[in-house]
Design a protein around this motif. Structure first.
Motif, PDB file in Angstrom:
ATOM      1  N   GLU A   1      -6.014   5.178   2.225  1.00 46.21           N
ATOM      2  CA  GLU A   1      -6.364   4.159   1.236  1.00 46.21           C
ATOM      3  C   GLU A   1      -7.879   4.088   1.027  1.00 46.21           C
ATOM      4  O   GLU A   1      -8.348   3.961  -0.112  1.00 46.21           O
TER       5      GLU A   1
ATOM      6  N   PRO B   1       4.200   9.171  -3.446  1.00 45.09           N
ATOM      7  CA  PRO B   1       4.840   8.305  -2.441  1.00 45.09           C
ATOM      8  C   PRO B   1       4.526   8.709  -1.007  1.00 45.09           C
ATOM      9  O   PRO B   1       4.456   7.857  -0.119  1.00 45.09           O
ATOM     10  N   ARG B   2       4.277   9.999  -0.780  1.00 47.70           N
ATOM     11  CA  ARG B   2       3.940  10.458   0.571  1.00 47.70           C
ATOM     12  C   ARG B   2       2.620   9.824   1.037  1.00 47.70           C
ATOM     13  O   ARG B   2       2.455   9.494   2.212  1.00 47.70           O
TER      14      ARG B   2
ATOM     15  N   GLN C   1      -7.061  -2.154  -7.892  1.00 47.31           N
ATOM     16  CA  GLN C   1      -5.794  -2.322  -7.175  1.00 47.31           C
ATOM     17  C   GLN C   1      -4.631  -1.759  -8.001  1.00 47.31           C
ATOM     18  O   GLN C   1      -3.727  -1.115  -7.453  1.00 47.31           O
TER      19      GLN C   1
ATOM     20  N   ARG D   1      -0.674   5.440   4.035  1.00 46.60           N
ATOM     21  CA  ARG D   1      -1.884   4.775   3.517  1.00 46.60           C
ATOM     22  C   ARG D   1      -2.827   4.295   4.620  1.00 46.60           C
ATOM     23  O   ARG D   1      -4.032   4.211   4.420  1.00 46.60           O
ATOM     24  N   ARG D   2      -2.288   3.960   5.804  1.00 42.06           N
ATOM     25  CA  ARG D   2      -3.121   3.462   6.904  1.00 42.06           C
ATOM     26  C   ARG D   2      -3.553   4.571   7.865  1.00 42.06           C
ATOM     27  O   ARG D   2      -4.307   4.322   8.800  1.00 42.06           O
TER      28      ARG D   2
ATOM     29  N   LYS E   1       1.505   6.927   0.002  1.00 39.45           N
ATOM     30  CA  LYS E   1       1.780   5.503   0.253  1.00 39.45           C
ATOM     31  C   LYS E   1       2.311   5.308   1.671  1.00 39.45           C
ATOM     32  O   LYS E   1       1.907   4.370   2.376  1.00 39.45           O
ATOM     33  N   GLU E   2       3.214   6.213   2.090  1.00 42.35           N
ATOM     34  CA  GLU E   2       3.760   6.135   3.451  1.00 42.35           C
ATOM     35  C   GLU E   2       2.659   6.253   4.502  1.00 42.35           C
ATOM     36  O   GLU E   2       2.781   5.709   5.601  1.00 42.35           O
TER      37      GLU E   2
ATOM     38  N   PHE F   1      -0.008   5.440  -5.812  1.00 44.67           N
ATOM     39  CA  PHE F   1       1.043   5.430  -4.784  1.00 44.67           C
ATOM     40  C   PHE F   1       2.436   5.681  -5.390  1.00 44.67           C
ATOM     41  O   PHE F   1       3.305   6.221  -4.723  1.00 44.67           O
ATOM     42  N   VAL F   2       2.635   5.277  -6.644  1.00 46.81           N
ATOM     43  CA  VAL F   2       3.894   5.602  -7.318  1.00 46.81           C
ATOM     44  C   VAL F   2       3.995   7.108  -7.536  1.00 46.81           C
ATOM     45  O   VAL F   2       5.041   7.729  -7.319  1.00 46.81           O
TER      46      VAL F   2
ATOM     47  N   LEU G   1      -4.674   1.925  -7.705  1.00 46.40           N
ATOM     48  CA  LEU G   1      -4.199   2.328  -6.381  1.00 46.40           C
ATOM     49  C   LEU G   1      -2.664   2.328  -6.343  1.00 46.40           C
ATOM     50  O   LEU G   1      -2.040   3.284  -5.851  1.00 46.40           O
ATOM     51  N   GLU G   2      -2.065   1.277  -6.887  1.00 45.36           N
ATOM     52  CA  GLU G   2      -0.598   1.201  -6.886  1.00 45.36           C
ATOM     53  C   GLU G   2       0.005   2.301  -7.760  1.00 45.36           C
ATOM     54  O   GLU G   2       1.053   2.866  -7.413  1.00 45.36           O
TER      55      GLU G   2
END
Length: 235
Positions: free
Chosen positions: A95, A123-124, A112, A129-130, A126-127, A119-120, A115-116
């Motif tokens: 992120e 998706p990988r 933001q 992101r941290r 997004k999984e 992530f759409v 960013l979303e």
């Protein structure tokens, strides 16, 4: 004309890396630069993005001369470069890497939303992101590098060897992503050693050999050119 390169010459000391090349790209196109190691492909992208200064020749972007414009201003004009080797920030999270791509965006709500949307599309990511960027696989890091570039809303995306070192499955995914980015209106200049894949999604292509363009034309024509087949397609 979105991008126009005329008689561009670039040297590294006594070594002439580019010897008077002409390249054009119109809005909405994918244009591929193919060629072997040392042909001048990465040099071309580095010169467009202001990281190298040419000895002579010029570069115009959206009718403005950008040959001597500094790199940070070239970014603000909408040219975003995904370099060879991905160059993500390995100690930052996924992120945080993406947020670095949006550093020119001052509107927090818009950032933001961007960013979303990324992530759409990824998706990988997004999984993960941290997770620290350096813990991702090579293919995931390439996705992150491209996604970070998208966060900057490029008008022209410069991609340098996006398939390098990736498994065949990831190569297919990365080229699908490149095609989808183009389908949404972003123009792309693609440097790639995988000539077959590059020409399969590009509108046009240029073949570089030792700093000179030796062939150019529609991708279909290049895919069936005997010289290209012999040199780059394993024919």
């Amino acid at each position: 004309m979105m991008l126009e390169i005329k008689e561009l010459c670039v040297s590294y000391g006594a070594i002439k890396a580019l010897k008077g090349i002409d390249v054009t790209l119109t809005e909405g196109e994918i244009v591929a630069l193919i060629g072997g190691n040392g042909a001048g492909k990465s040099t071309t992208l580095n010169t467009i993005s202001g990281l190298l200064r040419p000895v002579s020749g010029g570069i115009r972007f959206l009718d403005d001369e950008i040959t001597s414009v500094p790199p940070q201003e070239i970014v603000s004009r909408g040219i975003i470069h995904v370099p060879e080797g991905r160059r993500i920030f390995s100690s930052l999270t996924v992120e945080e890497n993406l947020e670095m791509g949006a550093y020119l965006q001052r509107d927090k709500a818009a950032k933001q939303r961007d960013l979303e949307e990324v992530f759409v599309r990824f998706p990988r990511l997004k999984e993960r992101r941290r997770q620290a960027g350096g813990t991702l696989s090579g293919g995931e890091q390439q996705m992150l590098a491209i996604a970070r570039a998208i966060m900057a809303h490029p008008k022209l995306l410069l991609l340098d060897e996006p398939s390098m070192g990736l498994s065949p499955v990831f190569v297919e995914q990365i080229f699908d992503i490149i095609q989808s980015i183009n389908d949404q209106g972003t123009s792309i200049l693609l440097v790639e050693q995988n000539a077959q894949m590059a020409l399969s999604i590009a509108d046009r292509g240029y073949v570089l050999e030792t700093g000179r363009i030796v062939l150019s034309g529609a991708s279909d024509d290049l895919l069936h050119d005997p010289l290209v087949i012999k040199a780059y397609l394993g024919g």
